[in-house]
Design a protein around this motif. Structure first.
Motif, short mmCIF file in Angstrom:
data_model
loop_
_atom_site.label_atom_id
_atom_site.label_comp_id
_atom_site.label_asym_id
_atom_site.label_seq_id
_atom_site.Cartn_x
_atom_site.Cartn_y
_atom_site.Cartn_z
N MET A 1 -119.92 -26.38 -15.46
CA MET A 1 -119.64 -27.24 -16.59
C MET A 1 -118.36 -28.04 -16.32
SD MET A 1 -120.34 -25.24 -20.07
CE MET A 1 -121.90 -25.67 -20.76
N GLY A 2 -118.30 -29.18 -16.94
CA GLY A 2 -117.11 -30.02 -16.81
C GLY A 2 -116.10 -29.71 -17.89
N ASP A 3 -115.20 -30.61 -18.04
CA ASP A 3 -114.20 -30.47 -19.09
C ASP A 3 -114.89 -30.52 -20.45
OD1 ASP A 3 -112.19 -30.42 -17.21
OD2 ASP A 3 -111.81 -32.57 -17.31
N SER A 4 -114.33 -29.81 -21.39
CA SER A 4 -114.92 -29.81 -22.73
C SER A 4 -113.84 -30.11 -23.77
CB SER A 4 -115.59 -28.47 -23.03
OG SER A 4 -114.63 -27.44 -23.03
N PHE A 5 -114.31 -30.46 -24.91
CA PHE A 5 -113.44 -30.79 -26.04
C PHE A 5 -113.80 -29.86 -27.18
CE2 PHE A 5 -112.93 -32.99 -30.09
CZ PHE A 5 -111.59 -33.31 -30.05
N THR A 6 -112.80 -29.29 -27.79
CA THR A 6 -113.02 -28.42 -28.94
C THR A 6 -112.12 -28.87 -30.07
OG1 THR A 6 -113.52 -26.54 -27.50
CG2 THR A 6 -112.94 -26.04 -29.77
N ALA A 7 -112.72 -29.05 -31.22
CA ALA A 7 -111.95 -29.38 -32.42
C ALA A 7 -111.94 -28.14 -33.31
CB ALA A 7 -112.59 -30.56 -33.15
N VAL A 8 -110.80 -27.84 -33.87
CA VAL A 8 -110.66 -26.69 -34.75
C VAL A 8 -110.33 -27.24 -36.15
CG1 VAL A 8 -109.46 -24.50 -35.15
CG2 VAL A 8 -109.84 -25.32 -32.80
N PRO A 9 -111.36 -27.41 -36.99
CA PRO A 9 -111.14 -28.04 -38.30
C PRO A 9 -110.01 -27.43 -39.13
CG PRO A 9 -113.47 -27.94 -37.85
CD PRO A 9 -112.78 -27.15 -36.76
N PRO A 10 -109.89 -26.09 -39.21
CA PRO A 10 -108.78 -25.55 -40.01
C PRO A 10 -107.40 -25.96 -39.46
CG PRO A 10 -110.43 -23.85 -39.67
CD PRO A 10 -110.80 -25.01 -38.77
N ALA A 11 -107.28 -26.03 -38.13
CA ALA A 11 -105.99 -26.44 -37.54
C ALA A 11 -105.72 -27.91 -37.83
CB ALA A 11 -106.00 -26.18 -36.04
N ILE A 12 -106.76 -28.74 -37.77
CA ILE A 12 -106.60 -30.16 -38.07
C ILE A 12 -106.21 -30.34 -39.53
CG2 ILE A 12 -107.80 -32.38 -38.21
CD1 ILE A 12 -109.52 -31.40 -35.82
N ALA A 13 -106.87 -29.61 -40.41
CA ALA A 13 -106.54 -29.69 -41.85
C ALA A 13 -105.11 -29.20 -42.10
CB ALA A 13 -107.54 -28.87 -42.66
N GLY A 14 -104.71 -28.15 -41.41
CA GLY A 14 -103.34 -27.64 -41.56
C GLY A 14 -102.31 -28.67 -41.11
N LEU A 15 -102.60 -29.35 -40.01
CA LEU A 15 -101.71 -30.39 -39.54
C LEU A 15 -101.63 -31.53 -40.56
CD1 LEU A 15 -99.91 -31.51 -37.26
CD2 LEU A 15 -102.00 -32.47 -36.24
N GLY A 16 -102.78 -31.87 -41.13
CA GLY A 16 -102.81 -32.91 -42.17
C GLY A 16 -101.96 -32.53 -43.36
N ALA A 17 -102.07 -31.28 -43.78
CA ALA A 17 -101.27 -30.81 -44.92
C ALA A 17 -99.77 -30.88 -44.60
CB ALA A 17 -101.67 -29.39 -45.30
N GLU A 18 -99.43 -30.57 -43.35
CA GLU A 18 -98.02 -30.64 -42.95
C GLU A 18 -97.52 -32.08 -42.96
OE1 GLU A 18 -94.32 -29.28 -42.10
OE2 GLU A 18 -96.06 -28.08 -42.65
N PHE A 19 -98.34 -33.02 -42.48
CA PHE A 19 -97.95 -34.43 -42.54
C PHE A 19 -97.72 -34.87 -43.98
CE2 PHE A 19 -99.09 -35.20 -38.13
CZ PHE A 19 -98.36 -36.32 -37.79
N GLU A 20 -98.63 -34.48 -44.87
CA GLU A 20 -98.47 -34.87 -46.27
C GLU A 20 -97.21 -34.26 -46.87
OE1 GLU A 20 -101.92 -35.52 -48.93
OE2 GLU A 20 -103.03 -34.44 -47.35
N ALA A 21 -96.97 -33.00 -46.58
CA ALA A 21 -95.78 -32.33 -47.13
C ALA A 21 -94.50 -32.98 -46.60
CB ALA A 21 -95.80 -30.84 -46.77
N GLN A 22 -94.46 -33.28 -45.31
CA GLN A 22 -93.27 -33.91 -44.74
C GLN A 22 -93.08 -35.33 -45.29
OE1 GLN A 22 -90.87 -32.56 -43.01
NE2 GLN A 22 -91.92 -30.60 -42.94
N GLY A 23 -94.18 -36.04 -45.53
CA GLY A 23 -94.08 -37.36 -46.14
C GLY A 23 -93.47 -37.28 -47.53
N GLN A 24 -93.90 -36.28 -48.29
CA GLN A 24 -93.35 -36.08 -49.63
C GLN A 24 -91.87 -35.73 -49.57
OE1 GLN A 24 -94.78 -36.65 -52.56
NE2 GLN A 24 -92.94 -36.05 -53.65
N ARG A 25 -91.51 -34.84 -48.64
CA ARG A 25 -90.10 -34.45 -48.49
C ARG A 25 -89.24 -35.66 -48.09
NH1 ARG A 25 -92.23 -29.81 -45.46
NH2 ARG A 25 -92.51 -28.18 -46.97
N LEU A 26 -89.77 -36.48 -47.19
CA LEU A 26 -89.02 -37.66 -46.76
C LEU A 26 -88.82 -38.60 -47.94
CD1 LEU A 26 -87.69 -39.48 -44.67
CD2 LEU A 26 -89.97 -40.35 -44.09
N ALA A 27 -89.85 -38.82 -48.72
CA ALA A 27 -89.73 -39.71 -49.89
C ALA A 27 -88.68 -39.18 -50.86
CB ALA A 27 -91.09 -39.87 -50.57
N GLU A 28 -88.70 -37.88 -51.10
CA GLU A 28 -87.73 -37.29 -52.02
C GLU A 28 -86.31 -37.39 -51.47
OE1 GLU A 28 -89.24 -33.34 -52.55
OE2 GLU A 28 -90.91 -34.02 -53.80
#
Length: 107
Positions: A1-28
């Protein structure tokens, strides 16, 4: 097999939540900073009023606050998009699992 790609939806969602939280903190934080930063008083003295330093400072401060506000918005939007992406990966995984189950199902 060649190279593969794996997406981990919970990790992606967690990263998204962190971006939103940091955006809110920056605004405040930016809002708190701007309150005191605009209280200049006599910081530039008479010379500052004569050479335009006060106006330059105020212009720079307004530009900085605008930039920080936009950055906070970008972080929040990135977080929201990551949440959508995570959901799309999750849905695709579930649909693929259902199709595979149908192919290998009872005969």
């Amino acid at each position: 097999m060649g190279d593969s790609f794996t997406a981990v939806p919970p990790a992606i969602a967690g990263l998204g939540a962190e971006f939103e939280a940091q955006g809110q903190r920056l605004a405040e934080s930016a809002n708190g900073f701007s309150g005191s930063a605009f209280q200049i008083g006599e910081a530039f003295g008479l010379l500052g009023a004569c050479d335009g330093a006060l106006q330059k400072y105020q212009s720079m401060l307004r530009s900085t606050m605008t930039g920080l506000g936009r950055l906070a918005e970008v972080w929040a939007q990135t977080g929201q998009q990551l949440a959508v992406t995570a959901q799309q990966y999750q849905t695709a995984d579930e649909q693929s699992a259902q199709r595979i189950a149908q192919i290998g199902g009872p005969r």
